[in-house]
Write a protein that holds these residues in place. Structure first.
Motif, PDB file in Angstrom:
ATOM      1  N   SER A  14       6.429 -42.154   9.676  1.00  0.00           N
ATOM      2  CA  SER A  14       5.939 -40.914   9.067  1.00  0.00           C
ATOM      3  C   SER A  14       5.135 -40.058  10.030  1.00  0.00           C
ATOM      4  O   SER A  14       4.849 -38.898   9.744  1.00  0.00           O
ATOM      5  CB  SER A  14       5.089 -41.230   7.832  1.00  0.00           C
ATOM      6  OG  SER A  14       3.948 -41.987   8.195  1.00  0.00           O
ATOM      7  N   PRO A  48       9.469 -36.981   9.441  1.00  0.00           N
ATOM      8  CA  PRO A  48       9.506 -35.699   8.725  1.00  0.00           C
ATOM      9  C   PRO A  48       9.146 -34.528   9.648  1.00  0.00           C
ATOM     10  O   PRO A  48       8.382 -34.671  10.595  1.00  0.00           O
ATOM     11  CB  PRO A  48       8.456 -35.879   7.622  1.00  0.00           C
ATOM     12  CG  PRO A  48       8.252 -37.354   7.495  1.00  0.00           C
ATOM     13  CD  PRO A  48       8.444 -37.884   8.883  1.00  0.00           C
ATOM     14  N   TYR A  50       7.074 -31.774   9.534  1.00  0.00           N
ATOM     15  CA  TYR A  50       5.944 -31.190   8.822  1.00  0.00           C
ATOM     16  C   TYR A  50       5.701 -29.743   9.263  1.00  0.00           C
ATOM     17  O   TYR A  50       6.182 -29.314  10.311  1.00  0.00           O
ATOM     18  CB  TYR A  50       4.680 -32.015   9.082  1.00  0.00           C
ATOM     19  CG  TYR A  50       4.761 -33.458   8.658  1.00  0.00           C
ATOM     20  CD1 TYR A  50       4.689 -33.828   7.312  1.00  0.00           C
ATOM     21  CD2 TYR A  50       4.882 -34.479   9.609  1.00  0.00           C
ATOM     22  CE1 TYR A  50       4.742 -35.161   6.930  1.00  0.00           C
ATOM     23  CE2 TYR A  50       4.932 -35.818   9.242  1.00  0.00           C
ATOM     24  CZ  TYR A  50       4.871 -36.150   7.906  1.00  0.00           C
ATOM     25  OH  TYR A  50       4.928 -37.470   7.528  1.00  0.00           O
ATOM     26  N   TYR A  99       7.897 -31.072   2.973  1.00  0.00           N
ATOM     27  CA  TYR A  99       7.064 -31.210   4.178  1.00  0.00           C
ATOM     28  C   TYR A  99       6.399 -29.925   4.656  1.00  0.00           C
ATOM     29  O   TYR A  99       5.588 -29.973   5.581  1.00  0.00           O
ATOM     30  CB  TYR A  99       7.896 -31.828   5.310  1.00  0.00           C
ATOM     31  CG  TYR A  99       8.594 -33.092   4.870  1.00  0.00           C
ATOM     32  CD1 TYR A  99       7.876 -34.132   4.290  1.00  0.00           C
ATOM     33  CD2 TYR A  99       9.969 -33.235   4.986  1.00  0.00           C
ATOM     34  CE1 TYR A  99       8.505 -35.287   3.854  1.00  0.00           C
ATOM     35  CE2 TYR A  99      10.614 -34.378   4.555  1.00  0.00           C
ATOM     36  CZ  TYR A  99       9.878 -35.399   3.984  1.00  0.00           C
ATOM     37  OH  TYR A  99      10.513 -36.533   3.537  1.00  0.00           O
ATOM     38  N   LEU A 104      -0.313 -33.843   6.019  1.00  0.00           N
ATOM     39  CA  LEU A 104       0.792 -34.794   5.953  1.00  0.00           C
ATOM     40  C   LEU A 104       0.877 -35.483   4.594  1.00  0.00           C
ATOM     41  O   LEU A 104       1.953 -35.557   3.992  1.00  0.00           O
ATOM     42  CB  LEU A 104       0.655 -35.861   7.046  1.00  0.00           C
ATOM     43  CG  LEU A 104       1.212 -35.522   8.430  1.00  0.00           C
ATOM     44  CD1 LEU A 104       0.540 -34.305   9.032  1.00  0.00           C
ATOM     45  CD2 LEU A 104       1.087 -36.725   9.354  1.00  0.00           C
ATOM     46  N   ARG A 118       8.530 -37.644  -2.004  1.00  0.00           N
ATOM     47  CA  ARG A 118       8.614 -37.127  -0.634  1.00  0.00           C
ATOM     48  C   ARG A 118       9.118 -38.193   0.336  1.00  0.00           C
ATOM     49  O   ARG A 118       9.979 -37.934   1.184  1.00  0.00           O
ATOM     50  CB  ARG A 118       7.241 -36.630  -0.165  1.00  0.00           C
ATOM     51  CG  ARG A 118       6.699 -35.445  -0.936  1.00  0.00           C
ATOM     52  CD  ARG A 118       5.274 -35.120  -0.488  1.00  0.00           C
ATOM     53  NE  ARG A 118       5.261 -34.496   0.834  1.00  0.00           N
ATOM     54  CZ  ARG A 118       4.375 -34.757   1.780  1.00  0.00           C
ATOM     55  NH1 ARG A 118       3.443 -35.681   1.575  1.00  0.00           N
ATOM     56  NH2 ARG A 118       4.415 -34.125   2.930  1.00  0.00           N
TER      57      ARG A 118
END
Length: 503
Positions: A14, A48, A50, A99, A104, A118
């Protein structure tokens, strides 16, 4: 899986240091893939995309596609944005509805309510993109609860997909206190969880733990230190998941994290006042200059007294609740304490009150400041890590590299990396206490202070012991490869799917 070929490894995380970071997970997600790639393996990272990445990285999509949910007329569009972590390619999954947010995981200390959905999407998309970008992994290395559904999906949704026929999975547990517990309502993209009721993955009849899913379905599991792996088999150390880990005890490994000495090296660190080496003259001069610089930075008097540093999140996990009750008592000595960190507002308020009462001896900087963290490591004589639990810990490794003696509780990776002076003085590198109490911490602080004041040459010897310690990512990566190839990563013997109960 052949043992002599170059492995294709997808590392799913992540966060990745250098791209986006909130904690030690990001450091591992940068350094371990880099070490594996340097050993000749084909490593890619999925993470992800972000908002902070979208604002900083100006790249065109590598792939514009959608995730199709089996047996449902539901699709979720997403893009794969090509990034780099050093020499390691990164597949950043761009799905703005999930995202494109300020942070986060949480804002103002409140987690996003849809974190389950998510990261369920993240797990599913990480697998979905593999075939589409033509990367067929031998191994998918998952990290913490955010990726816990990847092993589950490999053995359910993709069980009969020839593309993943030889793909195995590993789950690294960085911190079992975070279990990823969410209501069934958040798993609409994972109908496999709803069509069958996997009771062993439930926290209660309404909520699934994504970490439990990873532990149950991954081919191998590892904790980020040998001692933490042992703790995960106990009720206290596993935070209520000891049954799950004991079920998988034969597949559970403990591998200590490495330290990135490119970033944490007093001989080259651009953030510190004066570079220094492990020899007596250089160490003494360098530490003295760095101490004066730290004192100046945090508004403490520039004087030759022992300085105790601490850089951490303000949470009970980090042992702040052991320090606060005895800090005033410790400050009666001729010492200084410099603390840098953010977190629980209540703990921060207590620290501010103590600073007001002891402005000459205590400094508290309520901020996340990487440059200042380096100054604390270089300018302090001791580093405080009185953690309630600590799966691995990195700051004690940084401290050792800078000749700053760690003061730690004997838990997790702290016990694996610091050698207590009272127990083994000849090879000691710091100080350790066991009881989870403020009193035990105070006694440990007093022990360290006595050594500093009464045996200065012995203190300097311990500093050199500390600087001689090395925790290299190459060595950790070799242990990971041994785990990857252990028993050729045979499938889990227990057929967990047979335990499911159809709704």
């Amino acid at each position: 899986m052949a043992t002599k070929k170059s492995l294709k490894i997808l590392f799913v995380s992540s966060e990745v240091e250098g791209l986006v970071k909130t904690g030690g997970l990001a450091d591992v997600a940068k350094s371990l893939p880099a070490a594996l790639k340097a050993m000749g393996h084909d490593v890619r990272i999925a993470m992800p995309y972000y908002r902070v990445l979208a604002e900083r990285e100006n790249v065109e999509p590598q792939l514009d596609t959608e995730l199709a949910v089996p047996a449902q007329s539901v699709t979720v569009p997403y893009q794969v944005m090509p990034l780099q972590s050093g020499d390691v390619p990164v597949y950043a999954i761009n799905a703005p509805q999930y995202y494109d947010r300020a942070e986060l995981y949480a804002e103002s200390n409140e987690a996003y309510e849809d974190n389950g959905e998510r990261f369920a999407f993240f797990s599913a998309a990480s697998l979905d993109l593999c075939e589409k970008v033509e990367f067929q992994p031998d191994l998918i290395h998952c990290n913490d609860w955010h990726t816990g559904l990847v092993p589950f999906l490999l053995r359910t949704r993709y069980a009969n997909n020839s593309f993943f026929a030889n793909t195995k999975s590993v789950l690294t547990v960085h911190n079992a206190v975070f279990k990823g517990v969410y209501n069934y309502d958040q798993f609409r993209l994972i109908p496999e969880l709803i069509q069958h009721r996997y009771m062993q993955l439930e926290m209660d009849s309404a909520n699934i733990s994504m970490l439990k899913a990873g532990v149950a379905f991954a081919d191998k599991i590892n904790a980020v230190s040998p001692n933490y792996a042992s703790e995960l088999l106990t009720p206290l150390g596993a935070h209520g998941m000891d049954f799950d880990f004991n079920q998988r005890a034969s597949d559970l490994f403990g591998i200590i994290n490495g330290c990135d000495y490119n970033d944490w090296n007093p001989e080259t660190d651009p953030n510190i006042k004066q570079h220094y080496k492990a020899n007596k003259v250089s160490l003494n001069r360098g530490k003295k200059a760095c101490k004066r610089d730290l004192q100046k930075q945090v508004n403490l008097p520039e004087k030759d007294v022992p300085v105790y540093g601490m850089v951490c999140r303000l949470t009970e996990q980090k042992g702040i609740h052991y320090l606060l009750p005895i800090l005033q008592q410790f400050l009666v000595h001729d010492v200084q304490v410099a603390i840098v960190g953010t977190g629980d507002p209540r703990l921060a308020a207590q620290l501010h009150e103590l600073v007001a009462a002891n402005p000459e001896k205590l400094a508290f900087v309520e901020a996340y400041d990487n440059a200042l963290a380096h100054k604390v490591e270089a300018g302090s004589d001791f580093f405080l890590m009185p953690s309630e639990f600590e799966p691995c810990g990195l700051n004690q490794m940084y401290s050792l590299a800078y000749g700053t003696l760690p003061i730690v509780r004997a838990v997790g990776g702290l016990k694996d990396t610091v050698i207590d002076y009272d127990q083994t003085p000849q090879v000691a590198t710091g100080f350790m206490f066991e009881a989870p109490t403020p009193e035990a911490l105070l006694i440990c602080l007093q022990r360290s202070l006595l050594l500093y004041c009464q045996q200065p040459q012995e203190f300097k010897r311990l500093q050199q012991n500390a600087m001689a310690c090395k925790f290299l990512w190459q060595e950790s990566a070799e242990r990971y490869l041994e785990m990857y190839l252990c028993d050729e990563l045979n499938s889990v013997q227990n057929d967990l799917s047979s335990e499911s109960i159809t709704d």
